[in-house]
Motif scaffolding. Structure first.
Motif, PDB file in Angstrom:
ATOM      1  N   ALA A 219       0.830  -1.207   0.000  1.00 36.47           N
ATOM      2  CA  ALA A 219       0.000   0.000   0.000  1.00 36.47           C
ATOM      3  C   ALA A 219       0.867   1.260   0.000  1.00 36.47           C
ATOM      4  CB  ALA A 219      -0.932   0.000   1.207  1.00 36.47           C
ATOM      5  N   LEU A 220       1.924   1.258   0.827  1.00 33.52           N
ATOM      6  CA  LEU A 220       2.836   2.404   0.857  1.00 33.52           C
ATOM      7  C   LEU A 220       3.561   2.544  -0.474  1.00 33.52           C
ATOM      8  CD1 LEU A 220       4.462   1.999   4.414  1.00 33.52           C
ATOM      9  CD2 LEU A 220       2.494   3.388   3.778  1.00 33.52           C
ATOM     10  N   LEU A 221       4.013   1.420  -1.017  1.00 36.00           N
ATOM     11  CA  LEU A 221       4.754   1.442  -2.276  1.00 36.00           C
ATOM     12  C   LEU A 221       3.889   1.978  -3.413  1.00 36.00           C
ATOM     13  CD1 LEU A 221       7.391   0.719  -3.715  1.00 36.00           C
ATOM     14  CD2 LEU A 221       6.434  -1.567  -4.118  1.00 36.00           C
ATOM     15  N   ARG A 222       2.614   1.608  -3.413  1.00 37.63           N
ATOM     16  CA  ARG A 222       1.713   2.061  -4.480  1.00 37.63           C
ATOM     17  C   ARG A 222       1.577   3.586  -4.468  1.00 37.63           C
ATOM     18  NH1 ARG A 222      -4.523  -0.057  -5.486  1.00 37.63           N
ATOM     19  NH2 ARG A 222      -5.139   1.612  -6.932  1.00 37.63           N
ATOM     20  N   VAL A 223       1.432   4.171  -3.285  1.00 31.54           N
ATOM     21  CA  VAL A 223       1.300   5.631  -3.182  1.00 31.54           C
ATOM     22  C   VAL A 223       2.551   6.323  -3.715  1.00 31.54           C
ATOM     23  CG1 VAL A 223       1.059   7.566  -1.576  1.00 31.54           C
ATOM     24  CG2 VAL A 223      -0.289   5.487  -1.235  1.00 31.54           C
ATOM     25  N   ILE A 224       3.719   5.773  -3.374  1.00 26.81           N
ATOM     26  CA  ILE A 224       4.980   6.390  -3.797  1.00 26.81           C
ATOM     27  C   ILE A 224       5.189   6.225  -5.298  1.00 26.81           C
ATOM     28  CG2 ILE A 224       7.498   6.259  -3.580  1.00 26.81           C
ATOM     29  CD1 ILE A 224       7.026   5.396  -0.641  1.00 26.81           C
TER      30      ILE A 224
ATOM     31  N   GLN B  48       3.035   5.411  -7.794  1.00 26.91           N
ATOM     32  CA  GLN B  48       2.029   5.998  -8.678  1.00 26.91           C
ATOM     33  C   GLN B  48       1.815   7.488  -8.419  1.00 26.91           C
ATOM     34  OE1 GLN B  48      -1.610   3.706  -8.628  1.00 26.91           O
ATOM     35  NE2 GLN B  48      -0.570   1.793  -9.174  1.00 26.91           N
ATOM     36  N   GLN B  49       2.371   7.996  -7.314  1.00 25.15           N
ATOM     37  CA  GLN B  49       2.213   9.402  -6.938  1.00 25.15           C
ATOM     38  C   GLN B  49       0.736   9.788  -6.889  1.00 25.15           C
ATOM     39  OE1 GLN B  49       4.807  12.219  -8.889  1.00 25.15           O
ATOM     40  NE2 GLN B  49       6.379  10.694  -9.281  1.00 25.15           N
ATOM     41  N   LYS B  50      -0.066   8.852  -6.397  1.00 22.82           N
ATOM     42  CA  LYS B  50      -1.506   9.072  -6.273  1.00 22.82           C
ATOM     43  C   LYS B  50      -1.976   8.552  -4.923  1.00 22.82           C
ATOM     44  CE  LYS B  50      -4.244   7.971  -9.581  1.00 22.82           C
ATOM     45  NZ  LYS B  50      -4.927   7.179 -10.641  1.00 22.82           N
ATOM     46  N   SER B  51      -3.016   9.202  -4.392  1.00 23.30           N
ATOM     47  CA  SER B  51      -3.597   8.745  -3.133  1.00 23.30           C
ATOM     48  C   SER B  51      -4.231   7.373  -3.323  1.00 23.30           C
ATOM     49  CB  SER B  51      -4.644   9.739  -2.634  1.00 23.30           C
ATOM     50  OG  SER B  51      -4.053  10.996  -2.381  1.00 23.30           O
ATOM     51  N   HIS B  52      -4.233   6.608  -2.239  1.00 20.59           N
ATOM     52  CA  HIS B  52      -4.789   5.250  -2.291  1.00 20.59           C
ATOM     53  C   HIS B  52      -5.566   5.012  -1.004  1.00 20.59           C
ATOM     54  CE1 HIS B  52      -5.385   1.088  -3.063  1.00 20.59           C
ATOM     55  NE2 HIS B  52      -4.461   0.653  -2.206  1.00 20.59           N
TER      56      HIS B  52
ATOM     57  N   ILE C 146      -1.545   9.367   1.211  1.00 22.41           N
ATOM     58  CA  ILE C 146      -1.500  10.543   0.334  1.00 22.41           C
ATOM     59  C   ILE C 146      -0.042  10.876   0.039  1.00 22.41           C
ATOM     60  CG2 ILE C 146      -2.273  12.926   0.042  1.00 22.41           C
ATOM     61  CD1 ILE C 146      -3.730  11.858   2.976  1.00 22.41           C
ATOM     62  N   PRO C 147       0.336  10.993  -1.227  1.00 27.13           N
ATOM     63  CA  PRO C 147       1.732  11.353  -1.526  1.00 27.13           C
ATOM     64  C   PRO C 147       2.019  12.802  -1.143  1.00 27.13           C
ATOM     65  CG  PRO C 147       0.436  11.353  -3.540  1.00 27.13           C
ATOM     66  CD  PRO C 147      -0.469  10.838  -2.457  1.00 27.13           C
ATOM     67  N   LEU C 148       3.218  13.027  -0.661  1.00 21.94           N
ATOM     68  CA  LEU C 148       3.701  14.390  -0.420  1.00 21.94           C
ATOM     69  C   LEU C 148       4.639  14.723  -1.573  1.00 21.94           C
ATOM     70  CD1 LEU C 148       4.469  14.160   3.414  1.00 21.94           C
ATOM     71  CD2 LEU C 148       2.454  15.162   2.309  1.00 21.94           C
TER      72      LEU C 148
ATOM     73  N   GLY D 111       7.778  12.210   0.144  1.00 20.46           N
ATOM     74  CA  GLY D 111       7.316  11.440   1.285  1.00 20.46           C
ATOM     75  C   GLY D 111       5.855  11.096   1.127  1.00 20.46           C
ATOM     76  N   LEU D 112       5.234  10.659   2.211  1.00 18.31           N
ATOM     77  CA  LEU D 112       3.806  10.380   2.167  1.00 18.31           C
ATOM     78  C   LEU D 112       3.209  10.553   3.551  1.00 18.31           C
ATOM     79  CD1 LEU D 112       2.828   7.275   3.329  1.00 18.31           C
ATOM     80  CD2 LEU D 112       4.436   6.644   1.551  1.00 18.31           C
ATOM     81  N   CYS D 113       1.905  10.811   3.548  1.00 16.09           N
ATOM     82  CA  CYS D 113       1.136  10.932   4.781  1.00 16.09           C
ATOM     83  C   CYS D 113       0.067   9.849   4.762  1.00 16.09           C
ATOM     84  CB  CYS D 113       0.498  12.317   4.876  1.00 16.09           C
ATOM     85  SG  CYS D 113      -0.658  12.510   6.256  1.00 16.09           S
ATOM     86  N   GLU D 114      -0.136   9.204   5.898  1.00 15.29           N
ATOM     87  CA  GLU D 114      -1.216   8.229   5.995  1.00 15.29           C
ATOM     88  C   GLU D 114      -2.125   8.611   7.151  1.00 15.29           C
ATOM     89  OE1 GLU D 114       0.275   4.333   6.830  1.00 15.29           O
ATOM     90  OE2 GLU D 114       1.056   4.876   8.798  1.00 15.29           O
ATOM     91  N   ILE D 115      -3.423   8.445   6.944  1.00 24.11           N
ATOM     92  CA  ILE D 115      -4.393   8.633   8.012  1.00 24.11           C
ATOM     93  C   ILE D 115      -5.259   7.380   8.066  1.00 24.11           C
ATOM     94  CG2 ILE D 115      -4.411  11.147   7.831  1.00 24.11           C
ATOM     95  CD1 ILE D 115      -7.024  10.971   6.304  1.00 24.11           C
TER      96      ILE D 115
END
Length: 403
Positions: free
Chosen positions: A91-96, A98-102, A128-130, A138-142
């Motif tokens: 899940a983290l790798l996909r956000v980074i 694809q540079q898209k929220s997941h 969410i990608p930063l 980087g990325l943010c997750e909630i």
């Protein structure tokens, strides 16, 4: 109609939140501040129970920088940042990549392990990608502890906060890099100056204790022989010439030793060394000079004495070379926690906006010396109004060792 009004009010609140967040991010230069603000502003728009921010260090490593839970954020301690390989968490790798929220409605339906904090893993999750400058930094997750499908509106709002935070985070990272580089440069400069001072002291001692003393002994012998041969008119003029030339050499070497490292600075301290420098200025350049001191009048640490003395030397050299002054004064004030030194002349002055290269470099050198010991240096001058240099440095607490 009521629904339309409610929707309009909600849209206004959202816009105000985004504008407020933008204004806050624009003024921040610390990474922790940026992350805290992102957590708070995002939660005003999207409800969540847990959050985290990661920075992308390499394709195989993201660093956990901060977490949010139970109403407060927790930054990673320096030196104990958790490193995570995103390749192990799809899940983290996909956000980074694809540079898209997941978004995932229920992480229990995902392959294990889903999260590096497995015992505290969220059920509803949004990553969410930063991104800043077209690059993921980087990325943010909630997440929610209950299964939750984040709506497209919630994703869009979270992305709005994250995009602003990413730019602020990148600026803060660059600012931190510049600050670290400046600190390293200051440390290196300080070490270079320390080596220079040791070398100057060694050369000054060698000149004074060895070469100058030997020339003094030779002069005494020549004068003794001259007295013995004063009846021989053909020999005496030659002795007189040798005496005169050696006297010049002796005086030049003595001045060189003093300029390199005045003995009086080590034996009697800063005030005595400044008085000696002003006396030399008065004798060689026929300037009126003045020195005053007030306050606690104790010896300050040797490193500070050397630094302040070098600043005085440079400032007085500028006076003789550029100022065309008739008078120069130095004052030294010591409080319990600061030493303040003023160097003033009544010369031609200059415009601070139109400095020639030598003056500019001299002022930069003096300012860097002051900053090396935690102080500041300010210059006041204008054409026809003379110049004042103010140096302020912090002193150690009472009872600390003094040089």
């Amino acid at each position: 109609m009521l629904q339309q009004n409610q929707a309009l009010e909600e849209a206004n609140r959202t816009a105000e939140t985004l504008l407020h967040a933008s204004a806050q991010f624009a003024s921040m230069m610390e990474q922790d501040q940026v992350v805290d603000t992102m957590f708070l502003q995002m939660r005003l728009l999207v409800e969540y129970d847990i959050a985290a921010v990661y920075t992308l260090e390499s394709p195989e490593w993201i660093a956990l920088r901060a977490t949010w839970q139970e109403g407060r954020s927790q930054a990673a301690e320096p030196g104990s940042v958790v490193g995570i390989n995103p390749q192990e968490f799809p899940a983290l790798l996909r956000v980074i990549d694809q540079q898209k929220s997941h978004s995932i409605a229920d992480t229990l339906q995902q392959a294990r392990p889903f999260h590096h904090l497995e015992a505290n893993s969220p059920r509803g999750w949004l990553g969410i990608p930063l991104a800043a400058g077209g690059k993921v930094i980087g990325l943010c997750e909630i997440g929610r502890f209950q299964p939750t499908a984040f709506s497209q509106d919630q994703v869009r709002l979270a992305e709005g906060i994250a995009s602003q935070a990413a730019v602020a985070l990148q600026n803060a990272q660059r600012y931190e890099q510049v600050r670290e580089s400046r600190a390293q440069l200051k440390t290196l400069t300080r070490k270079i100056v320390e080596v220079q001072e040791r070398e100057r002291r060694w050369v000054a001692v060698e000149l004074h204790e060895n070469l100058v003393q030997k020339i003094a002994a030779i002069l005494m012998k020549i004068r003794y022989l001259g007295d013995k041969l004063d009846q021989n008119e053909s020999v005496c003029p030659g002795f007189d010439d040798i005496d005169r030339e050696l006297s010049f050499v002796f005086e030049d070497l003595r001045k060189m030793a003093i300029n390199l490292r005045p003995v009086i600075l080590d034996t009697s301290g800063l005030s005595a060394a400044i008085r000696s420098e002003l006396a030399r200025l008065r004798d060689n350049h026929h300037l009126r000079t003045d020195f005053s001191e007030s306050g606690r009048l104790k010896r300050i640490p040797k490193e500070m004495e050397i630094t302040l003395y070098r600043i005085v030397q440079e400032a007085l050299a500028n006076v003789t070379q550029h100022a065309r002054a008739a008078q120069v004064g130095v004052s030294l004030v010591q409080t319990e926690n600061r030493a303040i030194m003023l160097i003033e002349d009544d010369g031609v002055g200059f415009s601070l906006n139109k400095l020639d290269q030598s003056t500019c470099l001299g002022l930069i050198g003096m300012r860097e010396r002051a900053e090396m010991i935690g102080g500041t240096l300010a210059v006041e001058s204008s054409p026809g109004e003379g110049t004042m240099i103010r140096v302020s440095v912090p002193l150690p607490e009472s009872g600390a060792a003094e040089g």
